[in-house]
Each structure stands twice: as structure tokens, then as C-alpha cells.
Design a protein around this motif. Sequence first.
Motif, PDB file in Angstrom:
ATOM      1  N   PHE A  15      -6.735   9.253   3.716  1.00 15.35           N
ATOM      2  CA  PHE A  15      -5.655  10.209   3.948  1.00 15.35           C
ATOM      3  C   PHE A  15      -5.276  11.035   2.716  1.00 15.35           C
ATOM      4  N   ASP A  16      -6.251  11.333   1.881  1.00 20.21           N
ATOM      5  CA  ASP A  16      -6.022  12.315   0.829  1.00 20.21           C
ATOM      6  C   ASP A  16      -5.670  13.651   1.479  1.00 20.21           C
ATOM      7  N   GLY A  17      -4.673  14.322   0.920  1.00 26.64           N
ATOM      8  CA  GLY A  17      -4.243  15.604   1.460  1.00 26.64           C
ATOM      9  C   GLY A  17      -3.194  15.509   2.541  1.00 26.64           C
ATOM     10  N   LEU A  18      -2.804  14.290   2.920  1.00 26.37           N
ATOM     11  CA  LEU A  18      -1.847  14.126   4.010  1.00 26.37           C
ATOM     12  C   LEU A  18      -0.608  13.336   3.604  1.00 26.37           C
ATOM     13  N   GLY A  60      -0.778   2.390   1.982  1.00 28.28           N
ATOM     14  CA  GLY A  60      -0.244   3.722   2.281  1.00 28.28           C
ATOM     15  C   GLY A  60       0.752   4.218   1.262  1.00 28.28           C
ATOM     16  N   LEU A  61       1.940   4.582   1.728  1.00 23.11           N
ATOM     17  CA  LEU A  61       2.978   5.125   0.851  1.00 23.11           C
ATOM     18  C   LEU A  61       3.806   4.046   0.177  1.00 23.11           C
ATOM     19  N   GLY A  62       3.520   2.782   0.462  1.00 25.64           N
ATOM     20  CA  GLY A  62       4.114   1.695  -0.313  1.00 25.64           C
ATOM     21  C   GLY A  62       5.335   1.035   0.270  1.00 25.64           C
ATOM     22  N   PRO A  80      -7.202   3.017  -0.357  1.00 25.06           N
ATOM     23  CA  PRO A  80      -8.377   3.802  -0.737  1.00 25.06           C
ATOM     24  C   PRO A  80      -8.069   5.226  -1.177  1.00 25.06           C
ATOM     25  N   SER A  81      -6.951   5.790  -0.735  1.00 30.19           N
ATOM     26  CA  SER A  81      -6.597   7.159  -1.099  1.00 30.19           C
ATOM     27  C   SER A  81      -5.853   7.176  -2.430  1.00 30.19           C
ATOM     28  N   GLY A  82      -6.425   7.861  -3.412  1.00 36.44           N
ATOM     29  CA  GLY A  82      -5.759   7.966  -4.705  1.00 36.44           C
ATOM     30  C   GLY A  82      -4.429   8.686  -4.622  1.00 36.44           C
ATOM     31  N   GLU A  83      -4.333   9.691  -3.760  1.00 40.26           N
ATOM     32  CA  GLU A  83      -3.083  10.432  -3.611  1.00 40.26           C
ATOM     33  C   GLU A  83      -1.989   9.567  -3.015  1.00 40.26           C
ATOM     34  N   MET A  84      -2.345   8.777  -2.015  1.00 35.60           N
ATOM     35  CA  MET A  84      -1.363   7.875  -1.421  1.00 35.60           C
ATOM     36  C   MET A  84      -0.901   6.838  -2.443  1.00 35.60           C
ATOM     37  N   LEU A  85      -1.843   6.313  -3.209  1.00 39.86           N
ATOM     38  CA  LEU A  85      -1.510   5.283  -4.182  1.00 39.86           C
ATOM     39  C   LEU A  85      -0.604   5.846  -5.275  1.00 39.86           C
ATOM     40  N   ASP A  86      -0.878   7.053  -5.747  1.00 39.68           N
ATOM     41  CA  ASP A  86      -0.027   7.681  -6.758  1.00 39.68           C
ATOM     42  C   ASP A  86       1.384   7.909  -6.218  1.00 39.68           C
ATOM     43  N   HIS A  87       1.471   8.342  -4.965  1.00 37.10           N
ATOM     44  CA  HIS A  87       2.789   8.545  -4.357  1.00 37.10           C
ATOM     45  C   HIS A  87       3.553   7.225  -4.303  1.00 37.10           C
ATOM     46  N   ALA A  88       2.872   6.156  -3.906  1.00 31.85           N
ATOM     47  CA  ALA A  88       3.523   4.850  -3.815  1.00 31.85           C
ATOM     48  C   ALA A  88       4.018   4.389  -5.181  1.00 31.85           C
ATOM     49  N   LYS A  89       3.199   4.535  -6.202  1.00 24.91           N
ATOM     50  CA  LYS A  89       3.609   4.135  -7.548  1.00 24.91           C
ATOM     51  C   LYS A  89       4.870   4.872  -7.974  1.00 24.91           C
ATOM     52  N   ASN A  90       4.887   6.180  -7.767  1.00 16.82           N
ATOM     53  CA  ASN A  90       6.037   6.978  -8.173  1.00 16.82           C
ATOM     54  C   ASN A  90       7.270   6.598  -7.364  1.00 16.82           C
ATOM     55  N   TRP A  91       7.109   6.425  -6.070  1.00 13.86           N
ATOM     56  CA  TRP A  91       8.238   6.058  -5.217  1.00 13.86           C
ATOM     57  C   TRP A  91       8.781   4.682  -5.592  1.00 13.86           C
ATOM     58  N   HIS A  92       7.915   3.745  -5.874  1.00 11.74           N
ATOM     59  CA  HIS A  92       8.360   2.419  -6.299  1.00 11.74           C
ATOM     60  C   HIS A  92       9.162   2.501  -7.594  1.00 11.74           C
ATOM     61  N   PRO A 122      -2.660 -16.477  -0.117  1.00  9.90           N
ATOM     62  CA  PRO A 122      -1.859 -17.225   0.856  1.00  9.90           C
ATOM     63  C   PRO A 122      -1.201 -16.339   1.910  1.00  9.90           C
ATOM     64  N   LEU A 123      -1.030 -15.052   1.585  1.00  4.74           N
ATOM     65  CA  LEU A 123      -0.407 -14.133   2.535  1.00  4.74           C
ATOM     66  C   LEU A 123      -1.034 -12.754   2.367  1.00  4.74           C
ATOM     67  N   ILE A 124      -1.527 -12.207   3.462  1.00  7.81           N
ATOM     68  CA  ILE A 124      -2.122 -10.873   3.482  1.00  7.81           C
ATOM     69  C   ILE A 124      -1.402 -10.036   4.525  1.00  7.81           C
ATOM     70  N   ALA A 125      -1.070  -8.800   4.166  1.00  6.70           N
ATOM     71  CA  ALA A 125      -0.545  -7.828   5.120  1.00  6.70           C
ATOM     72  C   ALA A 125      -1.576  -6.723   5.282  1.00  6.70           C
ATOM     73  N   CYS A 126      -1.910  -6.435   6.509  1.00  3.13           N
ATOM     74  CA  CYS A 126      -2.851  -5.350   6.807  1.00  3.13           C
ATOM     75  C   CYS A 126      -2.293  -4.614   8.020  1.00  3.13           C
ATOM     76  N   HIS A 127      -1.503  -3.587   7.743  1.00  2.50           N
ATOM     77  CA  HIS A 127      -0.757  -2.896   8.787  1.00  2.50           C
ATOM     78  C   HIS A 127      -1.304  -1.489   9.007  1.00  2.50           C
ATOM     79  N   ALA A 128      -1.665  -1.192  10.257  1.00  2.00           N
ATOM     80  CA  ALA A 128      -2.121   0.150  10.645  1.00  2.00           C
ATOM     81  C   ALA A 128      -3.317   0.600   9.805  1.00  2.00           C
ATOM     82  N   VAL A 129      -4.284  -0.285   9.662  1.00  2.00           N
ATOM     83  CA  VAL A 129      -5.500  -0.007   8.896  1.00  2.00           C
ATOM     84  C   VAL A 129      -6.739  -0.070   9.778  1.00  2.00           C
ATOM     85  N   LEU A 130      -6.885  -1.125  10.573  1.00  2.00           N
ATOM     86  CA  LEU A 130      -8.117  -1.339  11.318  1.00  2.00           C
ATOM     87  C   LEU A 130      -8.444  -0.181  12.251  1.00  2.00           C
TER      88      LEU A 130
END
Length: 269
Positions: A15-18, A60-62, A80-92, A122-130
Motif C-alpha cells: 500500500f505504498d501511495g495510499l 499498517g498505520l500502527g 512491507p510498505s515503507g511509507e506505511m511504516l514511516d507513517h506509523a513511526k511518526n504517529w507513534h 507467544p502472541l502474534i497479531a495478523c489483522h487484515a493481511v491475508l
Amino acid sequence: MHPRYELTQAGDRYFDGLVDKFSRSLYQAPRGELRLAMLDYLLPQMLNLQQQTVLDIGGGLGQQAAWFAKRGHRVTMTEPSGEMLDHAKNWHRVANELPDNAIDYLQAPLQTVGQFAPGPWPLIACHAVLEWLGEPRLAMQSLADLLAPGGQLSLMVFNRDALRLSNAIKGNLQKALSDQLEGQGRGQRLTPISPIAHDQVVQWSEENGLVVESVAGIRVFQDYLRQPAVAPHERDTLLALEKRYCRQDPHWRLGRYLLYTLSKPETRE
């Protein structure tokens, strides 16, 4: 003219660009608010939360990583999206009061997470990925490999049966009848390329030695309203309705998303 996006060689959609579209249409809109409210309500019921370390895959957006971090978990968020990850870091950093170093970040698709963060977790979250993967069945094997014996997987998927009903309600009768429900993944529309049915989750779990502990529907009613709930009292009533029936049969089966807790049995000597 909207830009055209291409799937990866594996047939996955990133989701780069979105980032702005996700933020605006998913999380600053009533449907996104309700989804987060229901996760806030359901996760403490469906998971055994003991401030254990968490692997948040496709974060995603974190929002989910922040939710766990605020509750004392040490989180590794992958995306996987660098843009999403950067947004999450900044928002956090800007909008959340999180403990120092509460979240580690890893840019990687689900298929390669095990190379960099093998766990077991011990705990994994995988939401809206598959539903955005070309081979979601194979992804379940990767998730099972990452999960520790005795661990829990919080899995949320876009419900194929709900998508079929939604198309029928909108008058797309031939599309519903032909069961050609998959999105193409090349435009800005966010119809998943691999919507998933409950029976598939059950089958894939069994194939990988995982046990379905619990399931709930998210947005069981909201997406089918003829008139959206706009006024505050209407939205409060809708949320109460969603909470009451999200785990009751038959209602949960038509949630726009299905939320599961899967466990990996302890190994026996």
C-alpha cells in the motif's frame, strides 16, 4: 486519473501511495472507528494478555501496535510498505504516550518475517493481511511456524461471505451468483484480492496444527444499514448492537471482518 498499482511477484498487494487514503477512509471514518472500537472490546476477551511480547504482522498505520504497547507489551511491528511504516513511526512518536522503545519496526512482508524475527512468539497479531496476499493458505503455515507452543494468534480476515451479501444488497446479483468477488488490487479501490471464508480459516488452521479457540464478527450490522448512523446517539446504539451480537450465531458469520483467536498446542515430551 488514479494511479495504477501492480501486485508483487508473489501476487500480493502493498500500500505504498495510499497512506492518506487509508488514514482518511478507514480510520477517520465511522467504519474505521467502529472496527477499532470492536477490537478494543474483543481482544481482552479473546486473548490471554499478560504483557507478553507481541509480533504485529502487517501493522499498517500502527493502530494495533500502539494498542498493545499502551498495555505494557513489547511489540515488534512489521509492514512491507515503507511509507506505511514511516507513517506509523511518526504517529507513534507524536500522538501516543508510549513507553520508551516499546515498539521495534521491521520492513518485511509476512513471508520473510521469519528470517528477521523468528521467535517463536507467544502472541502474534495478523489483522487484515491475508486477504491481500496471492497465497493466503501458505501464509497460515508461516504464521504457525512463527508461533510458540502454547502461544496465541489473533487473526482477522476480510469475510468472503459478507462480501457476497453486500454485493447482492447493492444489486450486483450476477457478481454474487458467479462468486467472482476478488478485487484486482491495481487501483485505489480497497476490495481485497483474496477474501476469505470461515471454512477456509478452519481448514488452514487444522492443516497447520492450530486450534480455533474463538471467533467474532466485526461490523456485523454497520455495512448493511440503509441509512448510516450519523448522530452520536445512533452511533452509540449501533456500537451496543455490534457488541451484543458479535459473538452470537448466526450474526457473527456476516461480519465484514472475522476475528479469530488461534492457539498452538503445547508440545508433549
